[in-house]
Enzyme design. Structure first.
Site, PDB file in Angstrom:
ATOM      1  N   ASN A   7       1.265  -1.177   0.150  1.00 54.28           N
ATOM      2  CA  ASN A   7      -0.352  -0.200   0.702  1.00 54.28           C
ATOM      3  C   ASN A   7       0.950   1.517  -0.210  1.00 54.28           C
ATOM      4  OD1 ASN A   7      -1.476   1.899   0.122  1.00 54.28           O
ATOM      5  ND2 ASN A   7      -2.690   0.871   2.301  1.00 54.28           N
ATOM      6  N   LYS A  14       4.342   0.971   2.326  1.00 58.65           N
ATOM      7  CA  LYS A  14       4.059  -0.347   3.692  1.00 58.65           C
ATOM      8  C   LYS A  14       3.517  -1.444   2.733  1.00 58.65           C
ATOM      9  CE  LYS A  14       0.940   3.241   6.320  1.00 58.65           C
ATOM     10  NZ  LYS A  14       0.404   4.152   6.367  1.00 58.65           N
ATOM     11  N   ARG A  88      -2.266  -1.782  -3.381  1.00 54.42           N
ATOM     12  CA  ARG A  88      -4.512  -1.605  -3.596  1.00 54.42           C
ATOM     13  C   ARG A  88      -3.351   0.049  -4.257  1.00 54.42           C
ATOM     14  NH1 ARG A  88      -5.441   3.152  -0.044  1.00 54.42           N
ATOM     15  NH2 ARG A  88      -7.571   2.521   0.512  1.00 54.42           N
ATOM     16  N   HIS A 177     -12.638   2.219   0.094  1.00 55.30           N
ATOM     17  CA  HIS A 177     -12.578   1.242   0.863  1.00 55.30           C
ATOM     18  C   HIS A 177     -13.262  -0.262   0.875  1.00 55.30           C
ATOM     19  CE1 HIS A 177     -12.371   4.131   4.567  1.00 55.30           C
ATOM     20  NE2 HIS A 177     -12.064   4.561   3.589  1.00 55.30           N
ATOM     21  N   GLY A 205     -13.346   5.057  10.374  1.00 51.42           N
ATOM     22  CA  GLY A 205     -11.870   4.889  10.506  1.00 51.42           C
ATOM     23  C   GLY A 205     -11.754   6.724  10.550  1.00 51.42           C
ATOM     24  N   ASN A 206     -10.486   7.378   9.734  1.00 45.45           N
ATOM     25  CA  ASN A 206     -10.475   8.887   9.415  1.00 45.45           C
ATOM     26  C   ASN A 206     -11.366   9.234   8.847  1.00 45.45           C
ATOM     27  OD1 ASN A 206      -8.319  10.080  11.221  1.00 45.45           O
ATOM     28  ND2 ASN A 206      -6.500   8.895  10.835  1.00 45.45           N
ATOM     29  N   GLY A 207     -11.331   7.760   7.674  1.00 42.22           N
ATOM     30  CA  GLY A 207     -11.887   8.183   6.797  1.00 42.22           C
ATOM     31  C   GLY A 207     -13.043   7.279   7.111  1.00 42.22           C
ATOM     32  N   ARG A 236     -13.504  14.942   7.028  1.00 42.20           N
ATOM     33  CA  ARG A 236     -14.218  15.487   5.887  1.00 42.20           C
ATOM     34  C   ARG A 236     -15.775  15.715   6.151  1.00 42.20           C
ATOM     35  NH1 ARG A 236     -12.322  10.409   2.833  1.00 42.20           N
ATOM     36  NH2 ARG A 236     -10.156  10.512   3.869  1.00 42.20           N
ATOM     37  N   ILE A 327     -12.119   3.318  14.598  1.00 45.59           N
ATOM     38  CA  ILE A 327     -13.368   3.633  15.762  1.00 45.59           C
ATOM     39  C   ILE A 327     -14.618   2.794  15.759  1.00 45.59           C
ATOM     40  CG2 ILE A 327     -14.845   5.353  15.490  1.00 45.59           C
ATOM     41  CD1 ILE A 327     -13.714   6.805  13.957  1.00 45.59           C
ATOM     42  N   GLU A 377      -7.080  -5.668   5.106  1.00 44.51           N
ATOM     43  CA  GLU A 377      -7.412  -5.321   3.776  1.00 44.51           C
ATOM     44  C   GLU A 377      -5.472  -5.990   3.484  1.00 44.51           C
ATOM     45  OE1 GLU A 377      -7.790  -0.638   5.213  1.00 44.51           O
ATOM     46  OE2 GLU A 377      -8.844  -0.477   3.376  1.00 44.51           O
TER      47      GLU A 377
HETATM   48  P1  ADP Z   1      -7.801   5.670   8.312  1.00 44.22           P
HETATM   49  O1  ADP Z   1      -6.703   3.846   7.776  1.00 44.22           O
HETATM   50  O2  ADP Z   1      -9.000   6.230   7.796  1.00 44.22           O
HETATM   51  O3  ADP Z   1      -6.439   6.934   8.778  1.00 44.22           O
HETATM   52  P2  ADP Z   1      -7.952   4.133  11.108  1.00 44.22           P
HETATM   53  O4  ADP Z   1      -9.031   3.009  10.264  1.00 44.22           O
HETATM   54  O5  ADP Z   1      -7.168   3.342  12.343  1.00 44.22           O
HETATM   55  O6  ADP Z   1      -8.216   5.331  10.447  1.00 44.22           O
HETATM   56  O7  ADP Z   1      -9.208   5.116  12.397  1.00 44.22           O
HETATM   57  C1  ADP Z   1      -8.476   5.904  13.219  1.00 44.22           C
HETATM   58  C2  ADP Z   1      -9.261   5.979  14.523  1.00 44.22           C
HETATM   59  O8  ADP Z   1      -9.355   5.233  14.855  1.00 44.22           O
HETATM   60  C3  ADP Z   1      -8.769   7.434  14.761  1.00 44.22           C
HETATM   61  O9  ADP Z   1     -10.247   8.902  15.178  1.00 44.22           O
HETATM   62  C4  ADP Z   1      -8.685   6.616  16.005  1.00 44.22           C
HETATM   63  O10 ADP Z   1      -8.312   7.620  17.092  1.00 44.22           O
HETATM   64  C5  ADP Z   1      -9.661   6.053  16.130  1.00 44.22           C
HETATM   65  N1  ADP Z   1      -9.770   4.764  17.379  1.00 44.22           N
HETATM   66  C6  ADP Z   1      -8.439   4.055  17.467  1.00 44.22           C
HETATM   67  N2  ADP Z   1      -8.541   3.429  18.765  1.00 44.22           N
HETATM   68  C7  ADP Z   1      -9.075   3.568  18.949  1.00 44.22           C
HETATM   69  C8  ADP Z   1     -10.217   3.560  20.364  1.00 44.22           C
HETATM   70  N3  ADP Z   1      -9.494   3.220  21.458  1.00 44.22           N
HETATM   71  N4  ADP Z   1     -11.442   4.372  21.191  1.00 44.22           N
HETATM   72  C9  ADP Z   1     -11.671   5.255  19.578  1.00 44.22           C
HETATM   73  N5  ADP Z   1     -11.395   5.534  18.853  1.00 44.22           N
HETATM   74  C10 ADP Z   1     -10.157   4.765  18.379  1.00 44.22           C
END
Ligand code: ADP
Length: 390
Positions: A7, A14, A88, A177, A205-207, A236, A327, A377
């Site tokens: 990725n 990565k 990816r 995704h 997640g963030n997205g 976003r 999340i 993934e």
């Molecule tokens: P992306 O791959 O889209 O960057 P991730 O799937 O890694 O995102 O998710 C990142 C999010 O998950 C962040 O907002 C982080 O704070 C949240 N997160 C990770 N662990 C926890 C937790 N224990 N409780 C709440 N939120 C969490």
């Protein structure tokens, strides 16, 4: 058989190296800050973690470091032990209805699609070329995030914009995704012990995106032409009234590029709370009683529930909802905020199981099963790659 999942971004690579078909991770690692003098190369193997800081001028050098590192630490005897590399790719447009061997033509098509995903596709193409230069004798496979969503029907993927926009410029919903939604929906079907299912996957997640999967096939998804559509995310907006764009461009006297940047990077949790885009920090602020942080989470939960309601109707029922990604997997709070809004669908969550991030968090009485499943993934990319190596 050894398969590498890759990725890459514009300044990072990565990877995970799998033994297949056992799916055991032999090694993983990353190259970061490509183009800088203080770039890093991290290699994990046999519970060792090896990190170097050094100048890494381009992706080719990054790939060479990875291969040399694997040989130096005796993870591999030689590069020839790798049977295939899966890459990816964020955007496959309408061209790629399935994953493809990354031939020269395919790489050119990935580049052609880069005006739809400027941050990603070009970087992916640069990375594939680098891997092919260093490892010319193995199959390289392009695994597209959008492919899983290509089974949506016209009424789901078309927008009510002038039809020529679709014909001339490819304006339609693509969805993102896809590898995560596919992996998680397959695991959900295994848990349900049948593939004739109606499930909704919430990748938060963030997205963040929500996908409706019927009998293993995607029928609807919340992200659209770009990953900006759908539910509010870390930074976003998700979907908003498009009239706000020109109205606020005039009010703030900003360009449409600046507006696009605000919608992508200054909105969502960050924009509403004014504090953070990170869910853990947002939860801290919620515990301290911050009203705007509470609103940021509530806004997102309401919209997730809206999508779930709409997909329930679209599929004509629902067997399971699965939460995944940072999340979705780890935040009992967000899951509760969503599930409390789903009582009309007969969703009932066991609060103790929810707090424990258990695999099954719904009660035995719940009309819909609710799961939390860790997404993977990389393993899906490895599986898709194996199909080509065979
Ligand atoms: P992306 O791959 O889209 O960057 P991730 O799937 O890694 O995102 O998710 C990142 C999010 O998950 C962040 O907002 C982080 O704070 C949240 N997160 C990770 N662990 C926890 C937790 N224990 N409780 C709440 N939120 C969490």
């Amino acid at each position: 058989m050894k398969i590498m999942s890759v990725n890459s971004g514009s300044s990072s690579i990565k990877f995970k190296l799998f033994e297949m078909p056992s799916e055991k991770v032999i090694s993983s690692g990353q190259v970061e800050k490509i183009g800088f003098d203080d770039a890093t190369f991290t290699l994990n193997f046999n519970s060792n973690n090896n990190q170097k800081v050094l100048p890494i001028k381009d992706h080719v050098f990054g790939v060479k470091l990875i291969i040399e590192g694997l040989i130096e630490h005796q993870v591999l005897k030689s590069m020839d032990e790798i049977d295939g590399v899966g890459h990816r790719i964020v955007h496959g447009g309408e061209i790629f209805k399935k994953h493809e061997l990354a031939t020269e033509k395919v790489v050119e098509q990935i580049i052609e699609l880069s005006d739809m995903a400027p941050l990603h596709n070009m970087a992916h193409a640069i990375s594939i070329k680098a891997f092919k230069e260093v490892m010319p004798n193995v199959p390289h496979v392009a695994v597209f995030d959008t492919t899983f969503h290509q089974t949506m029907s016209e009424d789901a993927y078309m927008y009510a914009t002038p039809y020529e926009w679709y014909e001339k410029y490819g304006i339609r919903k693509y969805g993102f995704h896809g590898t995560s939604h596919k992996y998680v929906s397959e695991v959900t079907n295994q848990l349900l012990k049948t593939s004739e299912t109606k499930i909704i996957v919430c990748h938060i997640g963030n997205g963040a995106s929500i996908t409706a999967v019927k009998d293993g096939k995607c029928v609807e998804t919340s992200m659209g032409f770009t990953p900006l559509e759908g539910i509010p995310m870390g930074t976003r907006t998700g979907s908003i009234d498009p009239a706000i764009l020109s109205y606020m461009e005039k009010k703030l006297n900003i360009s449409s590029e600046k507006m696009y940047d605000i919608l992508n990077t200054k909105s969502g949790y960050l924009g509403v709370s004014g504090i953070t885009s990170d869910a853990r920090d947002l939860e801290k602020s919620i515990r301290a009683g911050n009203k705007r942080s509470i609103l940021a989470f509530d806004l997102q939960a309401k919209r997730i529930a809206d999508y779930i309601g709409s997909y329930f109707v679209y599929m004509g029922g629902l067997d399971a909802i699965t939460f995944t990604a940072g999340i979705g997997e780890n935040s009992p709070k967000l899951r509760k905020l969503v599930c409390d809004r789903l009582t009309a669908l007969g969703v009932e969550v066991d609060e103790k199981l929810n707090q424990e991030n258990a695999l099954l968090i719904s009660t035995p009485n719940s009309k819909v099963k609710v799961f939390t499943i860790k997404t993977n993934e990389e393993v899906l990319i490895a599986r898709e790659t194996v199909a080509f190596v065979k």
